[in-house]
Design a protein around this motif. Structure first.
Motif, PDB file in Angstrom:
ATOM      1  N   SER A 131      -3.092   2.292   6.252  1.00  0.00           N
ATOM      2  CA  SER A 131      -3.946   1.783   5.159  1.00  0.00           C
ATOM      3  C   SER A 131      -4.959   0.850   5.367  1.00  0.00           C
ATOM      4  CB  SER A 131      -2.604   0.938   4.441  1.00  0.00           C
ATOM      5  OG  SER A 131      -3.340   0.331   3.213  1.00  0.00           O
TER       6      SER A 131
ATOM      7  N   PRO B 118       0.638  -1.077  -0.001  1.00  0.00           N
ATOM      8  CA  PRO B 118       0.031  -0.096  -0.021  1.00  0.00           C
ATOM      9  C   PRO B 118       0.895   1.193  -0.051  1.00  0.00           C
ATOM     10  CG  PRO B 118      -0.670  -1.579   1.696  1.00  0.00           C
ATOM     11  CD  PRO B 118       0.608  -1.965   1.226  1.00  0.00           C
TER      12      PRO B 118
ATOM     13  N   ASP C 129      -5.207   2.611  -1.618  1.00  0.00           N
ATOM     14  CA  ASP C 129      -6.404   1.890  -0.815  1.00  0.00           C
ATOM     15  C   ASP C 129      -7.491   1.683  -1.557  1.00  0.00           C
ATOM     16  OD1 ASP C 129      -4.576   1.599   1.654  1.00  0.00           O
ATOM     17  OD2 ASP C 129      -5.736   2.806   2.613  1.00  0.00           O
TER      18      ASP C 129
END
Length: 322
Positions: free
Chosen positions: A227, A205, A258
């Motif tokens: 995240s 992420p 995300d």
């Protein structure tokens, strides 16, 4: 202490017959218009305790028993997540004690799951840092062997057995896409992939980028964690082995948002009825978002590494596409 491909092969021998061999399934369409041929999915979320971590935990416990270095106090770990579950399961498989430290704020469902695996649960403090300190004090006082979620050669080598199984089941695969937190799974997979001449795409992420940041710095560094996948990919620092391997020519490090992770997780449910955790969906998000675009001749396998998730937010959506 680092590890090599020989350690991955040794781990495969130790855990053979005790873990569930990974199943591969072919997607019925490319992940994105630019993503080439449809990818394969490695359904590792079918593994004991719901994630790949059972492999490393079992290798860790078995190796310690083989060398006679596992004391009566057994093993201890500070983790209420997938690593704690895997550690408890592996210990139970061998009939040795496992003490798992959690903060007092840990969800009751996690505590119940650990106790169902016969773990000795100790809840200490309000944060995981306090639980980790308590685990360290426990190992010092009792002689119990400290386990780690990812930063241990035996744990990483055990995780690398997944790549061995993928390659054996589908030798034509050229590229393996894997989500990265602290780097245990990545380090094991990258080590085995190098031996077979395969590419590895390491996916993180955007705001949980311990490996990517370590690669840029040339050494492990601390990063902020924020995240939707932070429950499994939220390591603040990648292992030294992972950072070293990330610089290898057969590795590509990419970041995904995300939003892309959430969309990939929903797509897996909508199109395949696969309910995985956000950490697993991050790997597919790399293809769907274009963070990684395979070449025309690449045959890609996406590792769906875990499914310890609440599928409630997936219910009620449209059914599988025809």
């Amino acid at each position: 202490m680092t590890f090599t491909y020989d350690d991955v092969k040794a781990a495969a021998g130790r855990i053979d017959g005790r873990v569930r061999p990974v199943a591969l399934a072919r997607a019925d369409a490319p992940a994105a218009p630019s993503a080439g041929r449809p990818p394969w999915f490695a359904l590792e979320f079918l593994q004991h305790t719901g994630t790949f971590k059972a492999r490393g935990a079992l290798n860790f416990v078995t190796a310690r028993l083989e060398e006679g270095s596992l004391p009566p106090a057994g093993i201890a770990i500070a983790s209420g997540g997938n690593a704690g579950l895997a550690c408890a399961w592996a210990a139970r498989e061998h009939g040795v004690p496992a003490t798992v430290f959690l903060p007092e704020t840990a969800p009751a469902v996690k505590v119940a799951a650990l106790r169902a695996l016969d773990a000795r649960v100790r809840q200490v403090g309000g944060q995981y840092a306090e639980a980790a300190e308590a685990a360290q004090a426990f190992t010092a006082a009792t002689g119990a062997v400290a386990s780690h979620a990812y930063d241990n050669p035996l744990v990483a080598a055990g995780a690398g057995t997944l790549l061995e199984e993928i390659h054996a089941a589908r030798p034509s695969v050229t590229t393996v896409v894997v989500s990265v937190g602290g780097g245990g799974l990545f380090a094991g997979v990258a080590t085995a992939a190098a031996a077979h001449g395969l590419r590895v795409v390491a996916v993180e992420p955007e705001h949980c980028r311990a490996l990517n940041a370590g690669l840029a710095a040339g050494r492990p560094v601390d990063v902020p964690v924020d995240s939707v996948a932070a429950d499994a990919l939220g390591a603040r620092r990648a292992s030294a082995d992972a950072v070293r391997l990330a610089a290898a020519p057969h590795v590509t490090s990419v970041l995904v948002s995300d939003e892309a992770i959430v969309a990939a997780r929903r797509a897996l449910w909508r199109d395949h009825r696969l309910a995985v955790e956000h950490a697993a969906a991050a790997a597919l998000a790399a293809l769907r978002s274009g963070a990684y675009t395979p070449g025309a001749k690449e045959e890609v396998c996406v590792v769906l590494c875990g499914a310890n998730t609440d599928p409630g937010d997936l219910a009620g959506g449209p059914g599988p596409t025809p």
